[in-house]
Scaffold this active site. Sequence first.
Site, PDB file in Angstrom:
ATOM      1  N   SER A  12       1.686  -9.488  -0.452  1.00 32.09           N
ATOM      2  CA  SER A  12       1.492  -8.248  -0.608  1.00 32.09           C
ATOM      3  C   SER A  12       1.751  -7.599   0.938  1.00 32.09           C
ATOM      4  CB  SER A  12      -0.153  -8.033  -0.468  1.00 32.09           C
ATOM      5  OG  SER A  12      -0.920  -8.936   0.656  1.00 32.09           O
ATOM      6  N   LYS A  58       0.768  -1.258   0.085  1.00 34.12           N
ATOM      7  CA  LYS A  58       0.137  -0.098  -0.053  1.00 34.12           C
ATOM      8  C   LYS A  58       0.823   0.990  -0.013  1.00 34.12           C
ATOM      9  CE  LYS A  58      -4.286  -1.614   0.520  1.00 34.12           C
ATOM     10  NZ  LYS A  58      -5.639  -1.316  -0.118  1.00 34.12           N
TER      11      LYS A  58
END
Length: 318
Positions: A304, A53
């Site tokens: 991720s 992110k």
Amino acid sequence: MHRLTRDDIEQAAHQVYQVMPATAQYPWPLLAERLGCTVWVKHENHTPTGAFKVRGGITFMHWLKRTHPSARGIVTATRGNHGQSLALAARALGLRALIVVPEGNSVEKNQAMRGFGGEVVEWGRDFDEAREEAARLAQTHGLYLVPPFHTELVKGVATYALELFKAAPDLDTVYVPIGCGSGICGVIAARDALGLKTQVVGVVSTEAAAAKLSFEARAICETATANTFADGLAVRKPVPEAFAIYSAAAARIVSVGEEQIAEAMRVYYTDTHNLAEGAGAAALAALIQERDAMAGKRVGVILSGGNVDRAVYAGVIG
């Protein structure tokens, strides 16, 4: 969202690389031996915030500075990784970052957000209720409300997919977890910008399966709960803008159970000695589930993030 070009993504990469280097991707031999296919892992657990992110946070704040120069700060809702990325990027620009998380959120992710300069507010029973409170606080404090999905966020996130596809352009399939959707949309954007034929497969938890249900119904569906320990996947309703992209461009969406996710976390540790949070291990869990169909192929999995609380990870590793 407009279709991103390679130039769009490379310009975003230029901004990202002012803050962090490109992350690695490796074809781990023990994963190949275990699964019977070439397995490229994209290591977004190696960013400054421990998750992918941060890339979107950087590009979004560049855009905000250009288009809203009078903004005093931002407010957003998160389970942790999105909030860390925006706190880091906002502090670099001298802006306030107010981060709303659901009650009982990860203690260590909350600490990390504060460490990057964010002000953390706990509100609501889940992410979706925290989003509602963030919108209210934006009005109350005169802050810019950062949505969970935005073109500038996707543009930044797509830089990790560009790195992966440059290193391994002949992947048959890439598995990517779905929360609010910036990750899978970033992978789709990079694939299409490069003109590749790689299949993109989304992954959700069986306990937070709204994206899969919506994909199969071809209409947005909402679930009553999203009670998965993989908090990056804990969304009850797809973001419409993201759903419009992955519903049209993903090959399929796979759901994996809580124990499958936990097993993938263990496999990451034993086969690569990497730490994966639940959402970060979901893509590998899906590949393990579909290993027979992937036999002999070249497969990418997106790790991720690695932001899992110590107590949770200790319980998983056992």
